[in-house]
Scaffold this active site. Structure first.
Site, short mmCIF file in Angstrom:
data_model
loop_
_atom_site.label_atom_id
_atom_site.label_comp_id
_atom_site.label_asym_id
_atom_site.label_seq_id
_atom_site.Cartn_x
_atom_site.Cartn_y
_atom_site.Cartn_z
N ASP A 1 0.88 -1.33 0.00
CA ASP A 1 0.01 0.11 0.23
C ASP A 1 0.80 1.32 -0.12
OD1 ASP A 1 -2.13 1.73 0.43
OD2 ASP A 1 -2.96 0.79 2.18
N ASP A 2 1.16 2.24 -0.99
CA ASP A 2 1.55 3.26 -1.16
C ASP A 2 3.05 3.05 -1.19
OD1 ASP A 2 -0.99 4.52 -0.58
OD2 ASP A 2 -0.27 5.69 0.77
N CYS B 1 -5.65 4.91 -3.40
CA CYS B 1 -5.79 3.68 -3.11
C CYS B 1 -7.11 2.94 -3.96
CB CYS B 1 -5.81 3.53 -1.52
SG CYS B 1 -4.61 4.15 -0.70
N ASP C 1 -0.39 -0.66 -4.84
CA ASP C 1 -1.49 0.08 -5.49
C ASP C 1 -1.26 1.56 -6.00
OD1 ASP C 1 -1.27 1.22 -3.08
OD2 ASP C 1 -3.26 1.22 -2.41
#
Length: 685
Positions: free
Chosen positions: A76-77, A114, A355
């Protein structure tokens, strides 16, 4: 599962899982025994035994190719530009994926945020087709701009890569973060199991790194205590699935989505002292001078210089991001070792990606995302698996819309892969039936790249040479007094942040041949153009009237503005096609976007009249409306954009509705606030 993860505080005990596991094993035994009896009656027991044994290990008997397993590991990120996947940071990823697989150097997520990005991955569609524009807050011109609630309400959840692979005979499992709002917008969400998943552990309370909670198969809430670290728990759940949880008679699709290194990026205690001196990279785009900053579009050009306190905070955040990735790196090693132990390695495609990315101080922006800059949309993408050449790299332009058609392609037989690889979004199961979504898929399979002969290198990007980037919402959070008086501020974001962009790399001919460009159109009519070969950090905007052209390069992008206008015109036409494309039109561009003279005299008379920045800007504004909050107007008192109607500026409105409906990136807007909002809503629309 390790018993260390379960205490009296959990609502689902280890005994429950053992009972369920025992039931599953009994069911498996009954199924196998029944199948064996039937096969014996048909006098085919020997062949059946060989087939069952081979399938349980994911191996082919030679007579009937098996479907391959798929593991998608998505952080994530996690970006590429801040060096988070360097060998010094993630040595196991480097060894297991770079050295033993293929790395895609030009893998772009179309939307650097996201929820829209995850919806794109699940559906294989750009966000202009999913209509999932944001995280679920009412911060642009669409009702329910995004989030899990919209994904559910509009029926998108009924057909995803999970449902399609399940229909192809896969045992599907998912653990980790799903879509933003899964645990916020509806109490029933905690007990919701999305279609297509045989095994489900959707994470609740997204920011919790210690003591995470999960929705277990949509039936119960699993709460862990404060000693449980979320990435470790997910790793052990995945290992349990591989050893005892899956149906050994089926191929499997396992999706792991840890929250690292997303804020607050809390590392495991064993890693909290690592990288004590690490700082985020200070590229030439970092905290630039006023002369450089004024070349940016919309609200970005008005951003004040970053303060020392902000820079120190970003360094601290950066260090914790690197630390939080250490448990991810360890998990990759554990899963690969388990695949080896179970004899599944040669029949499993293992994909590592993220993502979206993150920027750190570039263009005076605090740490965040949502922009078309490389920091936000260029993310890791590495693949290991059967037939994938080890230690290789691909410069082809690949996007996250390509994952779903790739997985459907993997779901075909291995013989079809080697003999007739399809690049379309239609695949065939081993029994000959089609796996075909009911909607147009905007991407195509990358299997032709994964198993290609690396000695046959194309002179251009024949897979895709132009990739769409798009955003229809506000900026990342802009908290702090220094932002509140900037034109476009609307707590806590900046508007407008609506743009469409195209990343062009090594096209087949004409102006695109050898090109390395980023072109952006904003809903304000402003444009950006960067020659990424000489300006990899997007500093010198060649669509800006006073742009300073670097010396020593004679490419088209280095000519004076009037001579660059035909290129801007061509890129704008390309973006018009991609900006509302569907299905194969998103990658089958045709020759019309290539045949073009870079001379003004080679352009039609009607087009020549629009060949100014002003006239092009007017056409852009007409084509692409700004997705601002509903009714957002300028407050003449502080020159700040607010939602409130002019007659209601002086009205006493209770917090948190001072500037309209509150944003909800991570806030639960409860029933009381919803009722209060209904009383004041008419003052804002």
């Amino acid at each position: 599962f390790s018993t260390n993860y379960y205490r009296e505080t959990t609502k689902i005990t280890l005994s429950y899982f053992r009972i369920m596991k025992t039931c599953h094993l009994l069911w498996t035994v009954v199924t196998v025994v029944t199948a064996t009896i039937n096969d014996a009656a048909a006098d085919k027991s020997d062949a059946a035994d060989r087939s069952t044994a081979a399938r349980s290990h994911g191996r082919s008997t030679g007579s009937a190719p098996t479907q391959k397993n798929i593991i998608l590991f998505m952080t994530d990120d996690q970006d590429v530009t801040s060096n988070s996947i360097d060998p010094s940071i993630m040595p196991r990823l480097n060894k297991l994926f770079r050295e033993e697989g293929m790395e895609f150097l030009n893998y772009y997520v179309p939307t650097g945020l996201c929820c829209p990005s995850r919806a794109t991955i699940l559906r294989g569609q750009y966000c202009h087709n999913t209509k999932i524009f944001d995280l679920g807050d009412l911060n642009n011109s669409t009702y329910k701009s995004g989030g899990w609630s919209k994904f559910l309400d509009t029926g998108l959840e009924k057909e995803t890569m999970a449902t399609l692979l399940q229909s192809a005979g896969y045992d599907t499992a998912m653990i980790g973060k799903y879509l933003n709002g899964y645990d916020l917008f509806d109490e029933k969400a905690k007990l919701h199991k999305p279609p297509g998943w045989n095994h489900w552990m959707g994470k609740l309370n997204q920011a919790n790194y210690y003591g995470p909670a999960f929705a277990a198969d949509g039936e119960s809430v699993l709460e862990t205590n404060e000693t449980v670290y979320v990435t470790d728990f997910m790793r052990d759940w995945a290992l349990e699935f591989l050893t005892d949880g899956r149906d050994p008679s089926k191929p499997f699709f396992l999706m792991l989505t840890p929250i690292a290194p997303h804020a607050p990026a809390k590392p495991a205690k064993r890693h909290k002292h690592m990288f004590p001196d690490a700082k985020f990279p200070r590229y030439d785009s970092f905290n630039p001078s006023d002369d450089i900053q004024r070349q940016r579009p919309a609200w970005i050009k008005n951003m004040p210089p970053l303060t020392n306190e902000q820079i120190d905070d970003m360094d601290h955040f950066y260090r914790n991001r690197l630390r939080s990735l250490q448990a991810v790196d360890e998990s990759l090693e554990s899963i690969v070792e388990m695949l080896d132990k179970l004899g599944l390695t040669d029949d499993t495609f293992f994909i590592y990606t993220s993502d979206n990315g993150v920027h750190f101080g570039d263009h005076r922006l605090p740490a965040g995302k949502r922009q078309a800059f490389e920091t936000d949309v260029l993310v890791p993408f590495l693949v290991r698996g059967p037939g994938v050449p080890k230690g290789t790299q691909s410069s082809q332009v690949v996007q996250s819309v390509d994952l779903l058609p790739t997985f459907l392609d993997i779901a075909t037989s291995s013989q079809q892969h080697s003999n007739n690889i399809s690049s379309k979004s239609v695949s065939v199961k081993a029994d000959g039936t089609l796996i075909q979504p009911s909607y147009p898929v905007d991407g195509k399979s990358i299997m032709s790249l994964l198993v290609s002969d690396m000695s046959e290198v194309s002179t251009f990007n024949d897979f895709r040479w132009a990739g769409l980037l798009e955003m229809y919402s506000g900026s990342s959070n802009m908290n702090g007094a220094q932002y509140k008086h900037i034109q476009g501020y609307h707590h806590p974001r900046m508007f407008p942040n609506t743009y469409q962009a195209v990343r062009v790399i090594d096209g087949p001919s004409d102006w695109a041949s050898g090109a390395n460009l980023l072109y952006v159109e904003w809903c304000t009519g402003e444009q950006e153009l960067y020659n990424m070969t000489v300006d990899p950090h997007q500093v010198n905007n060649l669509a800006f009237s006073d742009a300073v052209v670097p010396n020593g390069n004679e490419s088209t992008t280095d000519l004076d503005l009037n001579k660059r206008l035909p290129l801007l015109h061509k890129l704008s036409g390309l973006l018009r096609t991609l900006g509302d494309c569907k299905g194969s039109a998103c990658y089958e561009l045709g020759d019309k976007h290539l045949r073009s003279s870079m001379n003004v005299n080679g352009i039609s008379r009607s087009s020549r009249r629009t060949l100014t920045l002003e006239s092009m800007g007017a056409l852009i504004r007409k084509r692409m409306p700004c997705h601002n909050p509903p009714g957002m107007t300028a407050d003449p008192g502080i020159n700040t954009n607010l939602r409130r109607k002019p007659f209601a500026y002086d009205l006493a409105v209770p917090e948190p509705f001072t500037h309209g409906f509150p944003f909800s990136d991570g806030d639960d807007i409860g029933e009381d606030l919803s009722q209060l909002w209904s009383e004041y809503e008419h003052y804002f629309y």
